[in-house]
Scaffold this active site. Sequence first.
Site, PDB file in Angstrom:
ATOM      1  N   GLU A 136      -3.274 -10.057   3.782  1.00 37.52           N
ATOM      2  CA  GLU A 136      -4.606  -9.593   4.618  1.00 37.52           C
ATOM      3  C   GLU A 136      -5.475 -10.771   4.364  1.00 37.52           C
ATOM      4  O   GLU A 136      -6.351 -11.137   5.388  1.00 37.52           O
ATOM      5  CB  GLU A 136      -5.227  -8.351   4.333  1.00 37.52           C
ATOM      6  N   GLU A 161       0.843  -1.348  -0.027  1.00 40.47           N
ATOM      7  CA  GLU A 161       0.003  -0.020  -0.050  1.00 40.47           C
ATOM      8  C   GLU A 161       0.882   1.315  -0.079  1.00 40.47           C
ATOM      9  O   GLU A 161       0.625   2.221  -0.558  1.00 40.47           O
ATOM     10  CB  GLU A 161      -0.847  -0.113   1.263  1.00 40.47           C
TER      11      GLU A 161
HETATM   12  C1  1HE Z   1       6.542  -8.513  12.000  1.00 39.81           C
HETATM   13  C2  1HE Z   1       5.918  -8.496  10.743  1.00 39.81           C
HETATM   14  C3  1HE Z   1       4.553  -7.861  10.782  1.00 39.81           C
HETATM   15  C4  1HE Z   1       7.787  -9.730  10.274  1.00 39.81           C
HETATM   16  N1  1HE Z   1       4.140  -7.404  12.085  1.00 39.81           N
HETATM   17  N2  1HE Z   1       6.066  -8.459  13.134  1.00 39.81           N
HETATM   18  N3  1HE Z   1       2.226  -8.400   6.985  1.00 39.81           N
HETATM   19  C5  1HE Z   1       2.402  -9.914   6.912  1.00 39.81           C
HETATM   20  O1  1HE Z   1       1.443 -10.774   7.308  1.00 39.81           O
HETATM   21  C6  1HE Z   1       3.583 -10.208   6.817  1.00 39.81           C
HETATM   22  C7  1HE Z   1       4.367 -10.973   7.831  1.00 39.81           C
HETATM   23  N4  1HE Z   1       5.609 -11.266   7.724  1.00 39.81           N
HETATM   24  C8  1HE Z   1       6.353 -12.495   7.064  1.00 39.81           C
HETATM   25  O2  1HE Z   1       5.520 -13.026   6.138  1.00 39.81           O
HETATM   26  C9  1HE Z   1       7.831 -12.581   7.066  1.00 39.81           C
HETATM   27  O3  1HE Z   1       8.369 -11.873   8.308  1.00 39.81           O
HETATM   28  C10 1HE Z   1       8.480 -11.819   5.774  1.00 39.81           C
HETATM   29  C11 1HE Z   1       8.100 -12.735   4.448  1.00 39.81           C
HETATM   30  C12 1HE Z   1       8.030 -10.434   5.526  1.00 39.81           C
HETATM   31  C13 1HE Z   1      10.095 -12.119   6.019  1.00 39.81           C
HETATM   32  O4  1HE Z   1      10.326 -13.349   6.323  1.00 39.81           O
HETATM   33  P1  1HE Z   1      11.769 -13.543   7.178  1.00 39.81           P
HETATM   34  O5  1HE Z   1      11.914 -14.997   7.424  1.00 39.81           O
HETATM   35  O6  1HE Z   1      12.842 -12.882   6.767  1.00 39.81           O
HETATM   36  O7  1HE Z   1      11.593 -12.825   8.587  1.00 39.81           O
HETATM   37  P2  1HE Z   1      10.671 -13.412  10.024  1.00 39.81           P
HETATM   38  O8  1HE Z   1      11.606 -14.372  10.725  1.00 39.81           O
HETATM   39  O9  1HE Z   1       9.574 -13.897   9.636  1.00 39.81           O
HETATM   40  O10 1HE Z   1      10.481 -11.969  10.686  1.00 39.81           O
HETATM   41  C14 1HE Z   1      11.746 -11.362  11.576  1.00 39.81           C
HETATM   42  C15 1HE Z   1      10.694 -10.469  12.826  1.00 39.81           C
HETATM   43  O11 1HE Z   1       9.874  -9.636  12.285  1.00 39.81           O
HETATM   44  C16 1HE Z   1      10.018 -11.604  13.509  1.00 39.81           C
HETATM   45  O12 1HE Z   1      10.045 -11.022  14.883  1.00 39.81           O
HETATM   46  P3  1HE Z   1      10.804 -11.940  15.867  1.00 39.81           P
HETATM   47  O13 1HE Z   1      10.945 -11.079  17.146  1.00 39.81           O
HETATM   48  O14 1HE Z   1      10.585 -13.142  15.963  1.00 39.81           O
HETATM   49  O15 1HE Z   1      12.272 -11.676  15.490  1.00 39.81           O
HETATM   50  C17 1HE Z   1       8.668 -11.238  12.841  1.00 39.81           C
HETATM   51  O16 1HE Z   1       7.477 -11.719  13.741  1.00 39.81           O
HETATM   52  C18 1HE Z   1       8.647  -9.782  12.787  1.00 39.81           C
HETATM   53  N5  1HE Z   1       7.601  -9.613  11.657  1.00 39.81           N
HETATM   54  N6  1HE Z   1       6.629  -9.061   9.762  1.00 39.81           N
HETATM   55  C19 1HE Z   1       5.040  -7.787  13.089  1.00 39.81           C
HETATM   56  N7  1HE Z   1       4.202  -7.761   9.642  1.00 39.81           N
HETATM   57  C20 1HE Z   1      -3.000  -0.533   6.888  1.00 39.81           C
HETATM   58  S1  1HE Z   1      -3.561  -2.152   7.033  1.00 39.81           S
HETATM   59  C21 1HE Z   1      -2.212  -3.219   6.367  1.00 39.81           C
HETATM   60  C22 1HE Z   1      -2.495  -4.481   6.786  1.00 39.81           C
HETATM   61  C23 1HE Z   1      -1.241  -5.444   6.558  1.00 39.81           C
HETATM   62  O17 1HE Z   1      -0.298  -4.935   6.219  1.00 39.81           O
HETATM   63  S2  1HE Z   1      -1.732  -7.080   6.726  1.00 39.81           S
HETATM   64  C24 1HE Z   1      -0.114  -7.733   6.317  1.00 39.81           C
HETATM   65  C25 1HE Z   1       1.031  -7.888   7.553  1.00 39.81           C
END
Ligand code: 1HE
Length: 258
Positions: free
Chosen positions: A133, A113
């Site tokens: 989402e 977005e």
């Molecule tokens: C997060 C987030 C997040 C990572 N919110 N903490 N977005 C999503 O659903 C995407 C979610 N994220 C992923 O699918 C993956 O993190 C990635 C593909 C982007 C990257 O993967 P990777 O293996 O490099 O990293 P990771 O191990 O998954 O994430 C590293 C850390 O970042 C980990 O936290 P940690 O404390 O365990 O180290 C994750 O939890 C954290 N992290 N993404 C919170 N999104 C205005 S409305 C919009 C609505 C949306 O955007 S919904 C889609 C949200």
Amino acid sequence: MKNNYTNLLVNADGAILTIALNREKKRNAINTETIEELEHVFIHMPNTIKSVIIYGKGNHFCAGLDLSDLKETNSTEGVFHSRKWHRALDQIQNSPAPVIALLNGACVGGGLELASACHIRVAERTTFYALPEGQRGIFVGGGGSVRIPRLIGVARMTDMMLTGRVYKADEGYLVGFSQYVEKDGLGMEKALELANKISGNAPMTNYALTNVLPRIVEGGQDVGLMLESMTSAISQDAPEAKQRLKDFLEGRAKKVGE
Ligand code: 1HE
């Protein structure tokens, strides 16, 4: 201009402003403070800035909304939260200085977005686009339902959200997410090249492209053609435009493609 943000690295170099999302450990997921800081940068941008590059620190542009923000929110808070994103991304879309998004890795959810509110997208080959989402049981809330179909069409966005489909960089280029695809590590060079070109344009031309063209497209043909005539006449009237036309007619300006 303020440059000590908690979640952003903001750096002005002449007429070009670079803004890095600086939450690498969270894959640049955008929390409330980050979206407020983005809005702040654009509201307070001096008019000496002629183009902007937004990128993400590390291997991902942006993992979207910081999902920990969604814990225990009720629907009223949800509306206000979404409207906060709208305000910030409207500031980007309506910025007089055109905004380039430099993408790599995840460009997903709210990250997509954000990228969609920018005027040009340069994608490195690692970039992938998704709207998780749909799989998280929610809906886009950062203007994606309005801006993403403008780039790729309603049918593709519907498919992405219904099925979790992921587009890679090359496919994303073909369907309209990015205007450029660059080798990994070379995206910033390309973004800076584009930013320098943009910065050299007449201010009214850039303003017309960021602020008038989107309204022409949304306004219907009759209103659109009238707005086009007005904008065309105003831009020609600027001393800078007159000088540029004179330079061409007297053989001093570059030809197309030079
Ligand atoms: C997060 C987030 C997040 C990572 N919110 N903490 N977005 C999503 O659903 C995407 C979610 N994220 C992923 O699918 C993956 O993190 C990635 C593909 C982007 C990257 O993967 P990777 O293996 O490099 O990293 P990771 O191990 O998954 O994430 C590293 C850390 O970042 C980990 O936290 P940690 O404390 O365990 O180290 C994750 O939890 C954290 N992290 N993404 C919170 N999104 C205005 S409305 C919009 C609505 C949306 O955007 S919904 C889609 C949200």
